[in-house]
Design an enzyme around this catalytic site. Structure first.
Site, PDB file in Angstrom:
ATOM      1  N   THR A  19       0.852  -1.190   0.000  1.00  0.00           N
ATOM      2  CA  THR A  19       0.000   0.000   0.000  1.00  0.00           C
ATOM      3  C   THR A  19       0.887   1.239   0.000  1.00  0.00           C
ATOM      4  O   THR A  19       1.622   1.486   0.955  1.00  0.00           O
ATOM      5  CB  THR A  19      -0.907   0.011   1.245  1.00  0.00           C
ATOM      6  OG1 THR A  19      -1.704  -1.166   1.258  1.00  0.00           O
ATOM      7  CG2 THR A  19      -1.813   1.233   1.236  1.00  0.00           C
ATOM      8  N   LYS A  20       0.849   1.994  -1.081  1.00  0.00           N
ATOM      9  CA  LYS A  20       1.703   3.179  -1.191  1.00  0.00           C
ATOM     10  C   LYS A  20       1.116   4.375  -0.453  1.00  0.00           C
ATOM     11  O   LYS A  20       1.833   5.236   0.038  1.00  0.00           O
ATOM     12  CB  LYS A  20       1.912   3.542  -2.668  1.00  0.00           C
ATOM     13  CG  LYS A  20       2.592   2.452  -3.474  1.00  0.00           C
ATOM     14  CD  LYS A  20       3.964   2.121  -2.921  1.00  0.00           C
ATOM     15  CE  LYS A  20       4.658   1.072  -3.775  1.00  0.00           C
ATOM     16  NZ  LYS A  20       5.960   0.674  -3.212  1.00  0.00           N
TER      17      LYS A  20
END
Length: 227
Positions: A19-20
């Site tokens: 998850t950026k």
């Protein structure tokens, strides 16, 4: 044709799933101790960017009869955390040793989980509030963030609540003198006042709210959403 060594680095099966940045998020959670228990509160809004996408979503989770957890941050990561907590509670139940896990132990468990994910450069994008009553009758109210930083206190807030509501919580606690001087009614009144301020000032807050209560003389409950 076979891909080159340089091209193999960008092959589809090498895609990263980290998850950026958070996508669907919940805003503030606030909590306070009172004489004989702990309360935490949040609204029921999950935002997609700046859009109020999910308006009837609970961000409070009942772990056990003596513990609740509230979430700020990415919704999908919190759903994963609730699965971990379910597994933790099942393992504890299966031991059948006459002891149930304390909120302080849940807090330490979540601290280790989030710190481990941070070390993998794949953090769970959440700020979590853990509240409840320990087996020795003591109150517990703690926070852990996405990198594993954690603390406990008599009152806590996450998200914009740190900037907008901590002063109100501290004022109420100062007037009470200590959690022993804070009544359940006053605690609820204070949390509702804080949620009202958040609705006025935070563009990702809602006026549809829930309050979780963990009393010494009863089981943890999460209220039905109300306005």
């Amino acid at each position: 044709p076979k891909s080159s060594a340089a091209g193999a680095h960008f092959a589809p099966d090498d895609a990263r799933t980290h998850t950026k940045e958070p996508i669907v998020t919940g805003s503030s959670v606030i909590g306070i101790q009172y004489n004989g228990g702990v309360m935490i509160a949040s609204d029921t809004l999950a935002s997609y960017g700046n859009m109020s996408r999910f308006k009837e979503l609970s961000r409070l989770y009942r772990v056990s009869s003596r513990c609740v957890v509230g979430m700020t941050g990415e919704l999908s990561d919190f759903q994963y955390i609730t699965e971990l907590l379910d597994s933790l509670v099942r393992r504890d139940f299966n031991l059948d040793d006459g002891h149930s896990i304390d909120p302080s132990e849940v807090h330490q468990y979540l601290t280790r989980v989030l710190y481990n994910r941070r070390n993998d450069f794949n953090p769970l994008w959440n700020y979590l509030v853990v509240a409840g009553m320990n087996s020795d009758g003591s109150q517990f109210l703690g926070v852990v963030d996405l990198v594993g930083t954690n603390f406990s206190d008599t009152l806590v807030a996450t998200g914009f609540g740190v900037h907008l509501t901590l002063a109100l919580l501290r004022k109420a606690m100062d007037e009470a003198g200590s959690p022993a001087g804070m009544t359940r009614e006053k605690a609820r009144e204070t949390l509702e006042a804080c949620l009202r301020v958040l609705f006025y000032r935070d563009c990702r807050a809602s006026n549809r709210v829930q309050i979780a209560d963990v009393p010494l003389d009863g089981e943890s409950t999460i209220s039905e959403p109300y306005y």
